[in-house]
Every structure is written in C-alpha cells, then in structure tokens.
Design a protein around this motif. Structure first.
Motif, PDB file in Angstrom:
ATOM      1  N   PRO A  81      62.400 -13.174  73.419  1.00 23.91           N
ATOM      2  CA  PRO A  81      61.208 -12.479  74.532  1.00 23.91           C
ATOM      3  C   PRO A  81      62.305 -12.795  75.404  1.00 23.91           C
ATOM      4  CG  PRO A  81      61.880 -15.504  74.264  1.00 23.91           C
ATOM      5  CD  PRO A  81      61.995 -14.881  73.073  1.00 23.91           C
ATOM      6  N   SER A  82      61.970 -12.116  76.782  1.00 25.47           N
ATOM      7  CA  SER A  82      62.801 -11.794  77.494  1.00 25.47           C
ATOM      8  C   SER A  82      63.693 -12.566  78.332  1.00 25.47           C
ATOM      9  CB  SER A  82      62.334 -10.731  78.790  1.00 25.47           C
ATOM     10  OG  SER A  82      62.598 -10.903  80.095  1.00 25.47           O
ATOM     11  N   GLY A  83      64.846 -12.242  78.834  1.00 30.77           N
ATOM     12  CA  GLY A  83      65.756 -13.356  79.081  1.00 30.77           C
ATOM     13  C   GLY A  83      66.210 -14.240  78.198  1.00 30.77           C
ATOM     14  N   SER A  84      65.675 -14.269  77.024  1.00 31.36           N
ATOM     15  CA  SER A  84      66.480 -15.420  76.432  1.00 31.36           C
ATOM     16  C   SER A  84      67.614 -15.531  75.826  1.00 31.36           C
ATOM     17  CB  SER A  84      66.044 -15.496  74.809  1.00 31.36           C
ATOM     18  OG  SER A  84      66.051 -16.829  74.243  1.00 31.36           O
ATOM     19  N   ASN A  85      68.510 -16.458  75.775  1.00 24.31           N
ATOM     20  CA  ASN A  85      70.165 -16.792  75.730  1.00 24.31           C
ATOM     21  C   ASN A  85      70.458 -15.976  76.505  1.00 24.31           C
ATOM     22  OD1 ASN A  85      72.218 -17.780  74.648  1.00 24.31           O
ATOM     23  ND2 ASN A  85      72.396 -16.563  73.515  1.00 24.31           N
ATOM     24  N   GLY A  86      69.562 -16.157  77.939  1.00 27.78           N
ATOM     25  CA  GLY A  86      71.121 -15.188  79.044  1.00 27.78           C
ATOM     26  C   GLY A  86      70.570 -13.393  78.507  1.00 27.78           C
ATOM     27  N   LEU A  87      69.999 -13.376  77.759  1.00 29.33           N
ATOM     28  CA  LEU A  87      69.847 -11.659  77.764  1.00 29.33           C
ATOM     29  C   LEU A  87      69.444 -11.187  78.818  1.00 29.33           C
ATOM     30  CD1 LEU A  87      69.888  -9.213  74.976  1.00 29.33           C
ATOM     31  CD2 LEU A  87      67.841 -10.158  74.478  1.00 29.33           C
ATOM     32  N   VAL A  88      69.753  -9.834  79.205  1.00 31.39           N
ATOM     33  CA  VAL A  88      69.182  -9.202  80.383  1.00 31.39           C
ATOM     34  C   VAL A  88      68.732  -7.741  79.338  1.00 31.39           C
ATOM     35  CG1 VAL A  88      69.275  -8.059  82.622  1.00 31.39           C
ATOM     36  CG2 VAL A  88      70.993 -10.171  81.661  1.00 31.39           C
ATOM     37  N   SER A  89      69.491  -6.594  79.615  1.00 21.51           N
ATOM     38  CA  SER A  89      69.477  -5.619  78.981  1.00 21.51           C
ATOM     39  C   SER A  89      69.552  -5.455  77.156  1.00 21.51           C
ATOM     40  CB  SER A  89      69.928  -4.736  79.615  1.00 21.51           C
ATOM     41  OG  SER A  89      69.038  -4.460  81.005  1.00 21.51           O
ATOM     42  N   ALA A  90      69.029  -5.589  76.530  1.00 20.14           N
ATOM     43  CA  ALA A  90      69.256  -5.844  75.042  1.00 20.14           C
ATOM     44  C   ALA A  90      70.146  -4.685  74.267  1.00 20.14           C
ATOM     45  CB  ALA A  90      68.420  -6.348  74.521  1.00 20.14           C
ATOM     46  N   GLN A  91      70.814  -4.010  73.982  1.00 19.97           N
ATOM     47  CA  GLN A  91      71.338  -2.786  73.606  1.00 19.97           C
ATOM     48  C   GLN A  91      71.789  -3.394  71.905  1.00 19.97           C
ATOM     49  OE1 GLN A  91      72.851  -1.056  77.337  1.00 19.97           O
ATOM     50  NE2 GLN A  91      73.941  -0.929  75.540  1.00 19.97           N
ATOM     51  N   GLY A  92      72.914  -3.295  71.384  1.00 16.88           N
ATOM     52  CA  GLY A  92      73.542  -2.753  70.552  1.00 16.88           C
ATOM     53  C   GLY A  92      72.462  -4.221  69.403  1.00 16.88           C
ATOM     54  N   LEU A  93      72.364  -4.075  68.155  1.00 20.65           N
ATOM     55  CA  LEU A  93      71.284  -4.690  67.395  1.00 20.65           C
ATOM     56  C   LEU A  93      72.095  -4.919  65.957  1.00 20.65           C
ATOM     57  CD1 LEU A  93      67.985  -4.214  67.440  1.00 20.65           C
ATOM     58  CD2 LEU A  93      69.237  -6.271  68.768  1.00 20.65           C
ATOM     59  N   VAL A  94      72.747  -6.232  65.530  1.00 17.48           N
ATOM     60  CA  VAL A  94      72.692  -6.267  63.674  1.00 17.48           C
ATOM     61  C   VAL A  94      72.908  -6.971  62.319  1.00 17.48           C
ATOM     62  CG1 VAL A  94      75.347  -6.902  62.383  1.00 17.48           C
ATOM     63  CG2 VAL A  94      74.894  -4.615  64.670  1.00 17.48           C
ATOM     64  N   VAL A  95      72.126  -6.723  62.264  1.00 21.17           N
ATOM     65  CA  VAL A  95      71.364  -7.805  61.469  1.00 21.17           C
ATOM     66  C   VAL A  95      72.500  -7.962  60.437  1.00 21.17           C
ATOM     67  CG1 VAL A  95      69.896  -8.393  59.538  1.00 21.17           C
ATOM     68  CG2 VAL A  95      69.140  -6.741  60.834  1.00 21.17           C
ATOM     69  N   ASP A  96      73.136  -9.726  60.239  1.00 18.69           N
ATOM     70  CA  ASP A  96      73.765 -10.289  59.874  1.00 18.69           C
ATOM     71  C   ASP A  96      73.062 -11.577  58.863  1.00 18.69           C
ATOM     72  OD1 ASP A  96      75.966 -11.672  58.753  1.00 18.69           O
ATOM     73  OD2 ASP A  96      76.712 -12.028  60.511  1.00 18.69           O
ATOM     74  N   SER A 112      66.756  -4.075  84.580  1.00 18.50           N
ATOM     75  CA  SER A 112      66.067  -5.139  83.012  1.00 18.50           C
ATOM     76  C   SER A 112      64.867  -6.107  84.048  1.00 18.50           C
ATOM     77  CB  SER A 112      67.439  -5.787  82.814  1.00 18.50           C
ATOM     78  OG  SER A 112      66.254  -7.100  82.073  1.00 18.50           O
ATOM     79  N   THR A 113      64.368  -6.816  83.523  1.00 21.48           N
ATOM     80  CA  THR A 113      62.780  -7.438  84.053  1.00 21.48           C
ATOM     81  C   THR A 113      63.379  -8.955  84.065  1.00 21.48           C
ATOM     82  OG1 THR A 113      61.388  -7.642  82.361  1.00 21.48           O
ATOM     83  CG2 THR A 113      61.139  -5.650  84.040  1.00 21.48           C
ATOM     84  N   ALA A 114      64.683  -9.406  83.643  1.00 23.42           N
ATOM     85  CA  ALA A 114      65.134 -10.476  83.000  1.00 23.42           C
ATOM     86  C   ALA A 114      66.326 -10.854  84.057  1.00 23.42           C
ATOM     87  CB  ALA A 114      65.965 -10.727  81.498  1.00 23.42           C
ATOM     88  N   ALA A 115      66.862 -12.139  84.218  1.00 21.94           N
ATOM     89  CA  ALA A 115      67.518 -12.334  85.510  1.00 21.94           C
ATOM     90  C   ALA A 115      69.035 -11.833  84.574  1.00 21.94           C
ATOM     91  CB  ALA A 115      67.921 -14.221  85.463  1.00 21.94           C
ATOM     92  N   PRO A 116      69.492 -11.534  85.993  1.00 29.27           N
ATOM     93  CA  PRO A 116      70.859 -11.238  86.117  1.00 29.27           C
ATOM     94  C   PRO A 116      71.833 -11.681  85.435  1.00 29.27           C
ATOM     95  CG  PRO A 116      69.966 -10.687  88.177  1.00 29.27           C
ATOM     96  CD  PRO A 116      69.127 -11.761  87.544  1.00 29.27           C
ATOM     97  N   ALA A 117      72.928 -11.636  84.683  1.00 35.32           N
ATOM     98  CA  ALA A 117      73.928 -12.280  83.356  1.00 35.32           C
ATOM     99  C   ALA A 117      75.138 -11.828  83.841  1.00 35.32           C
ATOM    100  CB  ALA A 117      73.521 -12.824  82.829  1.00 35.32           C
ATOM    101  N   ALA A 118      75.743 -11.414  83.307  1.00 36.57           N
ATOM    102  CA  ALA A 118      77.636 -10.984  82.803  1.00 36.57           C
ATOM    103  C   ALA A 118      77.235 -10.269  81.288  1.00 36.57           C
ATOM    104  CB  ALA A 118      78.821 -12.053  82.745  1.00 36.57           C
ATOM    105  N   SER A 119      77.736  -9.157  81.101  1.00 29.40           N
ATOM    106  CA  SER A 119      77.433  -9.097  79.856  1.00 29.40           C
ATOM    107  C   SER A 119      78.271  -9.801  78.579  1.00 29.40           C
ATOM    108  CB  SER A 119      78.496  -7.607  79.828  1.00 29.40           C
ATOM    109  OG  SER A 119      78.254  -7.060  78.593  1.00 29.40           O
ATOM    110  N   ALA A 120      77.728  -9.670  77.941  1.00 31.52           N
ATOM    111  CA  ALA A 120      78.377 -10.716  76.518  1.00 31.52           C
ATOM    112  C   ALA A 120      77.830 -10.147  75.229  1.00 31.52           C
ATOM    113  CB  ALA A 120      77.875 -11.881  76.765  1.00 31.52           C
ATOM    114  N   LEU A 121      78.239 -10.733  74.095  1.00 27.64           N
ATOM    115  CA  LEU A 121      77.667 -11.036  72.505  1.00 27.64           C
ATOM    116  C   LEU A 121      76.424 -12.256  72.100  1.00 27.64           C
ATOM    117  CD1 LEU A 121      76.925  -9.266  69.968  1.00 27.64           C
ATOM    118  CD2 LEU A 121      79.361 -10.824  69.482  1.00 27.64           C
TER     119      LEU A 121
END
Length: 334
Positions: A81-96, A112-121
């Motif tokens: 869901p939107s904003g889970s784990n601090g996710l803002v604008s979701a970009q690249g995806l990798v299945v591991d 993004s409609t999610a709350a602002p946050a710093a870019s992260a993996l």
C-alpha cells in the motif's frame, strides 16, 4: 528549483529495474483479443518485473505503492500500500527470490500522494508485501534503478550523484561501487538512469540526458569496477528509462521521451563498443514506455502517461484528472 526544471528532472529520471538472469516465468493467459491487463486507476506506473511463478509486480510513481497481477487474473491489485515502509514514489523493482525479497527504489520529487521522505532502497517480503528493511543513500541522492547478480549483489543507479551504489548480502547498508568519470552529470545536471547486467561481469547504464551511447562497466573477478567505456549507437537515444537483458549482448530498451514524439521500445545488439538498433514499437503504440519485463518471447510494458502527470507542478496536483486508467500491455519479440 523552478517548476520547469523540476518537470525536466522528473521526465528524465523515472525508470525501471533489471535482473542479470531472468527466471523462467509463467506468463499471464494470453489471447489475440486480450493484449493487456488492468492496473489501478490513477496509478502512473513506473517499473514492472515478474517472478518465476508468473506473478507480475508494478510500481507507482504517483501512489507510492506496488500492484501485483496474479496468474489468471485480468486486473492487478495493490500488493504494497501507499507509503508502506516510507515508500514515496516507487521506481525500480527487482525480484530476489533467493532472499524472499522485492526490492523497490523510493524517491521524492513532490508528485506522490504518500508522505514525503528521503530517497532510499526499500526491502519487502515477496510473499506478503510486509516491510523488511530500508537503506538510505549515503550522503543523499536519488535511488532510481537496480540490477541483481547471481550472488545476490544489487547495483543501484543514483540520478543526482555520479555514482553506482552496491548492496551485498552481508552489508548493513549501501556502499559506493563506482563514481565519477563517464558517470558525470550531463546537460541537465543529472546523472544515471537505467541499468542492466549481462551475466555477472558486465553492467550497462543509460544516462538521464539524451545521448548516442550507453555506458559499459566490467565487473572484475574480485567484485571491483573495471574501466568504463561507451557503447556507441547509430542514433541518439531519447531518455532511455528501462534496460532489460534479452540474451548475451542483446538489450531491450525503453525510451520514455516524456513530452516528445520519439518514445520507443527497441532491441540493441551489442558487439564490443558498438550497437545496432531494431525498433519494436514506436510512440504510436508505446507513447511513454517507462519500463517493461521480458516473459518468454514477449515484452510486457507500461504506458506511464507521465506527460499528463508532469504537466502539473506539485502545487497544482489538485487539478490532475482523476479516474485515469492504466494497463500492462504486450508486444511480441522478433
């Protein structure tokens, strides 16, 4: 930053993720009359990937969420869901699958409609979508795209700082793997975009700005970065967003020419430091293709509709139309 520069930056950095050796994937059911699958409305999809069970995952730049399409379904449902784990604008995806992980790059340019946050993996459970971990970019930056090798090492492009980051299974965080030189910022002041691994020993990267080359970096036997070089193309590449390895020396690439007429999906055949190009779809059928994933002899791809989204600066997003439909589309490989 002015709204016009912000829109240029956004149009350039939106991208996708790539794995070194794609697992065998069971494609969704397909007939000549069903050449697409639905996504949630107002999703503005950014990246797409699939696992070996035939599940397809799509990230949302607008919603800060991830949708999943299960085999046999025609409509993808929200998985993360939107904003889970601090996710803002979701970009690249990798299945591991070896680590039961879905890796997602998260960025924030105010769209993004999610709350602002710093870019992260971001790391999520592949089965449930539950948050597992978050890795900030050292010294800031913009987590754009990823590639995964057979040992579980992730290589991550940073679109703001001229560097490739790396995550290894024993690492507590991200580290700089390569930086500077040919990775330096272009005319827009931005750096890297898409990334793909050819086996475990060669990385290919696209620059944010339109160029007539991809960057090639060998991965040495000890894991260090080799000497970068340029793979020359016979024409200018218009904002290569996603890169996908088809087979050794062959890449499918997605030109997301937001606001321009030259979007395309093409096949590159690379020999040494030169490449040939075969167009698979042009702007008529792939108007703003942010990413795709290869399943058997087909490419499942996204029409991001970023031209519509980026027509509005962040302070005017309340004027953005609602109920905009999105889908996963398909084309056959030659």
């Amino acid at each position: 930053m002015t709204s016009s520069r912000l829109s240029l930056l956004l149009a350039a950095v939106l991208t996708a993720a790539t794995v070194s050796a794609a697992p065998a994937v069971t494609p969704p059911p397909q007939t000549d009359l069903a050449r697409q699958w639905g996504l949630p409305d107002d999703f503005y999809p950014e990246s797409i990937t699939a696992d070996s069970r035939g599940n397809v995952y799509v990230s949302s730049f607008r919603q800060g969420a991830v949708a999943r399409l299960l085999p046999g379904q025609q409509q993808a449902q929200v998985f993360i869901p939107s904003g889970s784990n601090g996710l803002v604008s979701a970009q690249g995806l990798v299945v591991d699958e070896a680590r039961n992980t879905l890796w997602v790059c998260s960025g924030d340019f105010g769209y993004s409609t999610a709350a602002p946050a710093a870019s992260a993996l971001k790391r999520f459970d592949l089965q449930t979508g539950a948050p597992m971990a978050s890795y900030p970019l050292p010294g800031g930056g913009y987590c754009n795209d990823m590639a995964l090798d057979s040992k579980g090492t992730l290589y991550i492009t940073d679109s703001i700082q001229p560097r490739i980051l790396r995550w290894r299974s024993h690492s507590a965080g991200l580290e700089v793997w390569a930086q500077g030189g040919v990775l330096a910022a272009g005319r827009s002041g931005l750096t890297l975009n898409g990334i793909a691994l050819d086996g475990d020993d060669t990385l290919y990267l696209s620059k944010v700005d339109a160029e007539n080359y991809l960057v090639q970096i060998p991965v040495n036997a000890d894991g260090t970065a080799g000497q970068p070089s340029q793979v020359q193309f016979p024409r200018t590449l218009q904002r290569v967003d996603g890169l996908r390895r088809l087979t050794h020396g062959q890449l499918v690439f997605f030109e997301n020419d937001v606001g321009g007429p030259q979007s395309a999906i093409s096949l590159a055949r690379i020999t040494g430091e030169t490449a040939t190009v075969q167009t698979l779809a042009d702007a008529r059928t792939a108007p703003t293709p942010s990413s795709g994933t290869i399943v058997g002899k087909r490419v499942y791809y996204l029409n991001s509709k970023f031209s519509q989204l980026l027509a509005y600066p962040p302070q005017q997003l309340h004027q953005l139309p609602v109920g905009v439909p999105f889908s996963i589309q398909v084309l056959d490989l030659p």
